[in-house]
Scaffold this active site. Sequence first.
Site, PDB file in Angstrom:
ATOM      1  N   HIS A 155      22.252 -17.459  -2.861  1.00  0.00           N
ATOM      2  CA  HIS A 155      22.126 -16.609  -2.006  1.00  0.00           C
ATOM      3  C   HIS A 155      21.855 -15.354  -2.834  1.00  0.00           C
ATOM      4  O   HIS A 155      21.156 -14.716  -2.099  1.00  0.00           O
ATOM      5  CB  HIS A 155      23.566 -16.232  -1.303  1.00  0.00           C
ATOM      6  N   SER A 276      -4.758  -2.831  -6.612  1.00  0.00           N
ATOM      7  CA  SER A 276      -4.717  -2.475  -5.506  1.00  0.00           C
ATOM      8  C   SER A 276      -6.053  -1.568  -5.230  1.00  0.00           C
ATOM      9  O   SER A 276      -6.447  -0.742  -6.406  1.00  0.00           O
ATOM     10  CB  SER A 276      -3.875  -1.552  -4.870  1.00  0.00           C
ATOM     11  N   LYS A 282      -0.625   0.537  -8.789  1.00  0.00           N
ATOM     12  CA  LYS A 282      -0.763  -0.988  -8.547  1.00  0.00           C
ATOM     13  C   LYS A 282      -1.131  -2.138  -8.953  1.00  0.00           C
ATOM     14  O   LYS A 282      -1.942  -2.273  -9.912  1.00  0.00           O
ATOM     15  CB  LYS A 282      -0.790  -1.367  -7.212  1.00  0.00           C
ATOM     16  N   GLU A 289       1.730 -15.238  -5.407  1.00  0.00           N
ATOM     17  CA  GLU A 289       1.473 -15.168  -4.470  1.00  0.00           C
ATOM     18  C   GLU A 289       0.337 -16.427  -3.888  1.00  0.00           C
ATOM     19  O   GLU A 289       0.646 -16.956  -3.490  1.00  0.00           O
ATOM     20  CB  GLU A 289       0.699 -13.939  -4.254  1.00  0.00           C
TER      21      GLU A 289
END
Length: 455
Positions: A155, A276, A282, A289
């Site tokens: 979980h 970024s 970043k 992804e």
Amino acid sequence: MRLWGGRFEGQPNEHMERFNASIGFDWRLYEADIEGSAAYAEALADAGLLTTDERDAIQRGLGQILEEFEQGRFDLRLSDEDIHTAVERRLHELIGPVAGKLHTGRSRNDQVATDLRIYARMAIRRLDEALVELQRALIAQAERYRDALMPGYTHLQRAQPVPVAHWLLAHFWPLQRDRERLQDCRRRLNLLPLGAGALAGNALGINRELLARTLGFDGVTPNSMDAVSDRDFVAELLFCGALIGVHLSRLAEDLIIYSTAEFGFVRLSDAYSTGSSLMPQKRNPDSMELTRGKAGRLIGHLLGLLTVLKGLPSTYNKDLQEDKEPLFDTIDTLLLMLPVVSGAIASLTIDTARTQAALDDAMLATDIADELVRLGVPFREAHHQVGALVKAAEQRGVALRALPPELVRDVHPALAERWAGLFDARRSVEQRRVTGATAAAALQAQLEAARACLE
Ligand code: ARG
């Protein structure tokens, strides 16, 4: 050149011609198509339908066409409609009217089914190689981080300590099942449809068994009507691809969350990260992804094909031409994804100080309950009592090990004596000695079993 112009008048509508054509994508079957045709010429000669000279001329011409494709010199035309027509058109240009004998008793229906199976075999081989590369990367990292511990989650809540290697290998076995599934798919698809004709079989005595042997098939399809309409192997392969996508996506998701500042367990190498355009600090896990995102398209291809197939009446229907783009795209996508995931795994580093620091006393609550069980307390009762100790520690704002000893003694005097020794994640991991569990010996056996899969 249309293969079916005889009973038609005038030219096809220009929109219709583009709509109908598959040459824009099925040119990729050229190698399989030429291989199938060369074998078919052999079978025609064997049946006395071609002289040896005619067979040789056809096979030489086909060899030349293969070369043209491989050197990027083949001139593709929209008017060719599909790869089968294109090859025959070119053969005609190269060797003249004898080219017209190659299609004797054959239909594009059994031809395309054959080509696609040959392509699928090749695709399975390449997928297997790419999966093995990823499995090797996982094993290498499991060996590198064999001694490190981390929190295991259910979980997404801290649950029990596990070796980092155990988590990495948890992503190895799904890939092993994927490889087995692909081999199972290959076994079922490796029957030759050629000789099924348009739908009713070949009337000219073609030796299908000989053709099957020449083309590396394990046998021939048992029903000509089924043979020209069966795309189960494409659906199976798309399912295998979709599931590989799901497995890679779940691995990617682990790496995405574990590489956040909040977790800080994993650092992807620069080679598999991006920056970024706005925020200079970043470092984004784009590789992972995209892996997660592309799983969606792989699942879409499977659903798309099943939808095409579901309402088709018997034997070949042109709807079946819609099988190719999802198949090609699934294979292309996976062959892009797998080396990226392999490289990202091979080059990542794990901050073992952080994974170790993320272990807390509460993750050993199960071990405390197990200890009570060893002292003769029924598990349900032990669970309840340890739960009460966890609550007491929470209320006091202290770690379990810092609870007042009398509270522990109240639960069981012998537990209090063992108390200090229980707060050791390594001890917890070593308690789990059964096959597939976390103890060093079990992990070693698992690593050996994993390595054996790659031999
Ligand atoms: N391009 C076609 C396909 O991919 C080849 C088979 C055409 N057969 C036919 N009867 N028109 O399905």
